[in-house]
Write a protein that holds these residues in place. Structure first.
Motif, PDB file in Angstrom:
ATOM      1  N   VAL A  21       3.529   2.920   2.521  1.00 42.40           N
ATOM      2  CA  VAL A  21       2.741   2.758   3.736  1.00 42.40           C
ATOM      3  C   VAL A  21       3.022   1.412   4.396  1.00 42.40           C
ATOM      4  O   VAL A  21       3.423   1.349   5.554  1.00 42.40           O
ATOM      5  CB  VAL A  21       1.232   2.893   3.462  1.00 42.40           C
ATOM      6  CG1 VAL A  21       0.431   2.613   4.726  1.00 42.40           C
ATOM      7  CG2 VAL A  21       0.908   4.280   2.920  1.00 42.40           C
ATOM      8  N   ASP A  61      -3.094  11.501   7.718  1.00 47.28           N
ATOM      9  CA  ASP A  61      -3.278  10.294   6.925  1.00 47.28           C
ATOM     10  C   ASP A  61      -4.100  10.548   5.666  1.00 47.28           C
ATOM     11  O   ASP A  61      -4.247   9.650   4.834  1.00 47.28           O
ATOM     12  CB  ASP A  61      -3.961   9.202   7.743  1.00 47.28           C
ATOM     13  CG  ASP A  61      -3.108   8.736   8.916  1.00 47.28           C
ATOM     14  OD1 ASP A  61      -1.881   8.573   8.734  1.00 47.28           O
ATOM     15  OD2 ASP A  61      -3.676   8.533  10.002  1.00 47.28           O
ATOM     16  N   TYR A  93      -5.014   6.410  -1.449  1.00 45.89           N
ATOM     17  CA  TYR A  93      -4.296   5.184  -1.129  1.00 45.89           C
ATOM     18  C   TYR A  93      -4.334   4.228  -2.310  1.00 45.89           C
ATOM     19  O   TYR A  93      -5.395   3.976  -2.882  1.00 45.89           O
ATOM     20  CB  TYR A  93      -4.902   4.519   0.103  1.00 45.89           C
ATOM     21  CG  TYR A  93      -4.513   5.207   1.388  1.00 45.89           C
ATOM     22  CD1 TYR A  93      -3.619   4.617   2.288  1.00 45.89           C
ATOM     23  CD2 TYR A  93      -5.021   6.468   1.698  1.00 45.89           C
ATOM     24  CE1 TYR A  93      -3.250   5.262   3.451  1.00 45.89           C
ATOM     25  CE2 TYR A  93      -4.649   7.119   2.864  1.00 45.89           C
ATOM     26  CZ  TYR A  93      -3.766   6.509   3.739  1.00 45.89           C
ATOM     27  OH  TYR A  93      -3.399   7.149   4.897  1.00 45.89           O
ATOM     28  N   VAL A 133       2.897   5.164  10.248  1.00 37.32           N
ATOM     29  CA  VAL A 133       1.713   4.328  10.434  1.00 37.32           C
ATOM     30  C   VAL A 133       1.964   3.131  11.332  1.00 37.32           C
ATOM     31  O   VAL A 133       1.012   2.424  11.696  1.00 37.32           O
ATOM     32  CB  VAL A 133       1.141   3.841   9.087  1.00 37.32           C
ATOM     33  CG1 VAL A 133       0.944   5.018   8.139  1.00 37.32           C
ATOM     34  CG2 VAL A 133       2.049   2.792   8.457  1.00 37.32           C
ATOM     35  N   ARG A 182       0.546   5.763  -0.528  1.00 39.47           N
ATOM     36  CA  ARG A 182      -0.410   6.868  -0.480  1.00 39.47           C
ATOM     37  C   ARG A 182       0.222   8.139  -1.019  1.00 39.47           C
ATOM     38  O   ARG A 182       1.434   8.310  -1.004  1.00 39.47           O
ATOM     39  CB  ARG A 182      -0.922   7.094   0.943  1.00 39.47           C
ATOM     40  CG  ARG A 182       0.128   7.593   1.929  1.00 39.47           C
ATOM     41  CD  ARG A 182      -0.451   7.634   3.338  1.00 39.47           C
ATOM     42  NE  ARG A 182       0.497   8.168   4.301  1.00 39.47           N
ATOM     43  CZ  ARG A 182       0.284   8.214   5.617  1.00 39.47           C
ATOM     44  NH1 ARG A 182      -0.867   7.759   6.117  1.00 39.47           N
ATOM     45  NH2 ARG A 182       1.210   8.723   6.424  1.00 39.47           N
ATOM     46  N   TYR A 230       6.262  -1.694   7.669  1.00 38.01           N
ATOM     47  CA  TYR A 230       5.445  -0.498   7.748  1.00 38.01           C
ATOM     48  C   TYR A 230       6.321   0.741   7.785  1.00 38.01           C
ATOM     49  O   TYR A 230       7.434   0.714   8.302  1.00 38.01           O
ATOM     50  CB  TYR A 230       4.578  -0.512   9.007  1.00 38.01           C
ATOM     51  CG  TYR A 230       3.600  -1.650   9.077  1.00 38.01           C
ATOM     52  CD1 TYR A 230       2.312  -1.519   8.563  1.00 38.01           C
ATOM     53  CD2 TYR A 230       3.954  -2.866   9.661  1.00 38.01           C
ATOM     54  CE1 TYR A 230       1.407  -2.565   8.621  1.00 38.01           C
ATOM     55  CE2 TYR A 230       3.056  -3.912   9.721  1.00 38.01           C
ATOM     56  CZ  TYR A 230       1.784  -3.757   9.200  1.00 38.01           C
ATOM     57  OH  TYR A 230       0.889  -4.795   9.259  1.00 38.01           O
ATOM     58  N   SER A 231       5.796   1.823   7.257  1.00 33.61           N
ATOM     59  CA  SER A 231       6.481   3.095   7.389  1.00 33.61           C
ATOM     60  C   SER A 231       6.318   3.589   8.826  1.00 33.61           C
ATOM     61  O   SER A 231       5.355   3.245   9.517  1.00 33.61           O
ATOM     62  CB  SER A 231       5.918   4.124   6.409  1.00 33.61           C
ATOM     63  OG  SER A 231       4.573   4.438   6.720  1.00 33.61           O
ATOM     64  N   TRP A 233       0.846  -1.186   0.000  1.00 36.63           N
ATOM     65  CA  TRP A 233       0.000   0.000   0.000  1.00 36.63           C
ATOM     66  C   TRP A 233       0.883   1.238   0.000  1.00 36.63           C
ATOM     67  O   TRP A 233       1.862   1.320   0.753  1.00 36.63           O
ATOM     68  CB  TRP A 233      -0.913   0.041   1.226  1.00 36.63           C
ATOM     69  CG  TRP A 233      -2.037  -0.951   1.205  1.00 36.63           C
ATOM     70  CD1 TRP A 233      -2.063  -2.169   1.805  1.00 36.63           C
ATOM     71  CD2 TRP A 233      -3.307  -0.791   0.565  1.00 36.63           C
ATOM     72  NE1 TRP A 233      -3.269  -2.790   1.583  1.00 36.63           N
ATOM     73  CE2 TRP A 233      -4.058  -1.960   0.819  1.00 36.63           C
ATOM     74  CE3 TRP A 233      -3.890   0.224  -0.198  1.00 36.63           C
ATOM     75  CZ2 TRP A 233      -5.357  -2.148   0.340  1.00 36.63           C
ATOM     76  CZ3 TRP A 233      -5.179   0.038  -0.681  1.00 36.63           C
ATOM     77  CH2 TRP A 233      -5.892  -1.133  -0.410  1.00 36.63           C
TER      78      TRP A 233
END
Length: 124
Positions: free
Chosen positions: A48, A90, A94, A64, A38, A60-61, A36
Motif C-alpha cells: 500500500v 479498499d 491492513y 491508493v 493489505r 505508494y501503490s 502498510w
C-alpha cells in the motif's frame, strides 16, 4: 521482542475517511523504513505505502496514490495511514510492518516485523 499493533479500522461508507495507527513496542527498530500492506479475502497481500526512516521519502501503490497518506512519528514509535475517498475495493485487512532496512520498499520480503492487522470495510 518487537511488536506492532494496528488500530483505527472499521466500517465506513464509500467516499469516507479513516486513519489507521500502528504503535510499536519492545525493542525499537524505528530506525528503519515502515510500511502498510493489505490483504483482501482470497487475495495475496499487496503493498500500500511505505516511508523511509527519515520520514521524508514515501512511496505508494497506484490504486491508493493521491488518496492515502503515510506518515510517522519516531518519537512515539508510531506509524499512520490517512485514507481518504475510500472505495469498496479498499476493503481488506491492513497490516503495518517494519523493514530490515532504512530505505523504503514495496517488497514484503524486506520487512521483518508485522502487526496482526486491522479490518477496514468500505460499503457502497
Amino acid at each position: 521482542q518487537r511488536q506492532l499493533v494496528e488500530s483505527g479500522g472499521g466500517l465506513v461508507q464509500a467516499g469516507g475517511s479513516l486513519r489507521l495507527t500502528c504503535v510499536g513496542s519492545g525493542r525499537s527498530f524505528i530506525n528503519s523504513a515502515m510500511g502498510w500492506f493489505r490483504q483482501a479475502p482470497g487475495k495475496e497481500r499487496e503493498f500500500v505505502a511505505a516511508i523511509g526512516w527519515f520520514g521524508d521519502s514515501t512511496i505508494y501503490s497506484d490504486p491508493v496514490k493521491g488518496r492515502f497518506s503515510i506518515s510517522r512519528n519516531n518519537a512515539t514509535d508510531t506509524l499512520y495511514l490517512e485514507m481518504n475517498s475510500l472505495k469498496p475495493e479498499d476493503t481488506a485487512v491492513y497490516y503495518c510492518a517494519a523493514s530490515r532496512y532504512a530505505p523504503n520498499s514495496p517488497y514484503p520480503g524486506d520487512y521483518a516485523y508485522w502487526g496482526r492487522g486491522t479490518q477496514v470495510t468500505v460499503s457502497s
